[in-house]
Design a protein around this motif. Sequence first.
Motif, PDB file in Angstrom:
ATOM      1  N   UNK A 259       0.821  -1.201   0.000  1.00 30.26           N
ATOM      2  CA  UNK A 259       0.000   0.000   0.000  1.00 30.26           C
ATOM      3  C   UNK A 259       0.863   1.263   0.000  1.00 30.26           C
ATOM      4  N   UNK A 260       0.636   2.190  -0.930  1.00 29.49           N
ATOM      5  CA  UNK A 260       1.449   3.410  -0.997  1.00 29.49           C
ATOM      6  C   UNK A 260       1.455   4.231   0.293  1.00 29.49           C
ATOM      7  N   UNK A 261       0.354   4.238   1.033  1.00 29.77           N
ATOM      8  CA  UNK A 261       0.336   4.966   2.304  1.00 29.77           C
ATOM      9  C   UNK A 261       1.284   4.333   3.311  1.00 29.77           C
ATOM     10  N   UNK A 262       1.322   3.017   3.353  1.00 31.56           N
ATOM     11  CA  UNK A 262       2.244   2.316   4.248  1.00 31.56           C
ATOM     12  C   UNK A 262       3.687   2.557   3.804  1.00 31.56           C
ATOM     13  N   UNK A 263       3.928   2.516   2.508  1.00 32.33           N
ATOM     14  CA  UNK A 263       5.267   2.775   1.977  1.00 32.33           C
ATOM     15  C   UNK A 263       5.713   4.186   2.358  1.00 32.33           C
ATOM     16  N   UNK A 264       4.816   5.144   2.222  1.00 31.44           N
ATOM     17  CA  UNK A 264       5.144   6.525   2.590  1.00 31.44           C
ATOM     18  C   UNK A 264       5.534   6.615   4.062  1.00 31.44           C
ATOM     19  N   UNK A 265       4.783   5.926   4.920  1.00 35.15           N
ATOM     20  CA  UNK A 265       5.065   5.959   6.354  1.00 35.15           C
ATOM     21  C   UNK A 265       6.401   5.276   6.690  1.00 35.15           C
ATOM     22  N   UNK A 266       6.698   4.183   6.006  1.00 36.66           N
ATOM     23  CA  UNK A 266       7.982   3.503   6.224  1.00 36.66           C
ATOM     24  C   UNK A 266       9.130   4.400   5.757  1.00 36.66           C
ATOM     25  N   UNK A 267       8.971   5.023   4.599  1.00 37.13           N
ATOM     26  CA  UNK A 267      10.007   5.917   4.087  1.00 37.13           C
ATOM     27  C   UNK A 267      10.202   7.119   5.007  1.00 37.13           C
TER      28      UNK A 267
END
Length: 78
Positions: free
Chosen positions: A30-38
């Motif tokens: 999920x792009x939102x999860x990726x954003x949060x990890x980044x």
Amino acid sequence: MGDHTVLIPLWGPRGLMFSGPEALVGAGIDPDLVRDVAQWGEDWQTVSEAPDTHLRAVELIQRLRPAFYRWYTIVYQP
């Protein structure tokens, strides 16, 4: 586990698993999860000793586990 040279600090037995956020999105995360990890990876580079950093890591691990449940076991090693 955080590293001062990467934004997506997900490691496997052979080293870094994803070269950047785009690779993680490309793996179907999920792009939102990726954003949060980044964002966590970026923050870790400057405030790695802040207690909030470790609490956020635990929360991210809980969100990552279902996303990877078929492929990997996700753990946090501070």
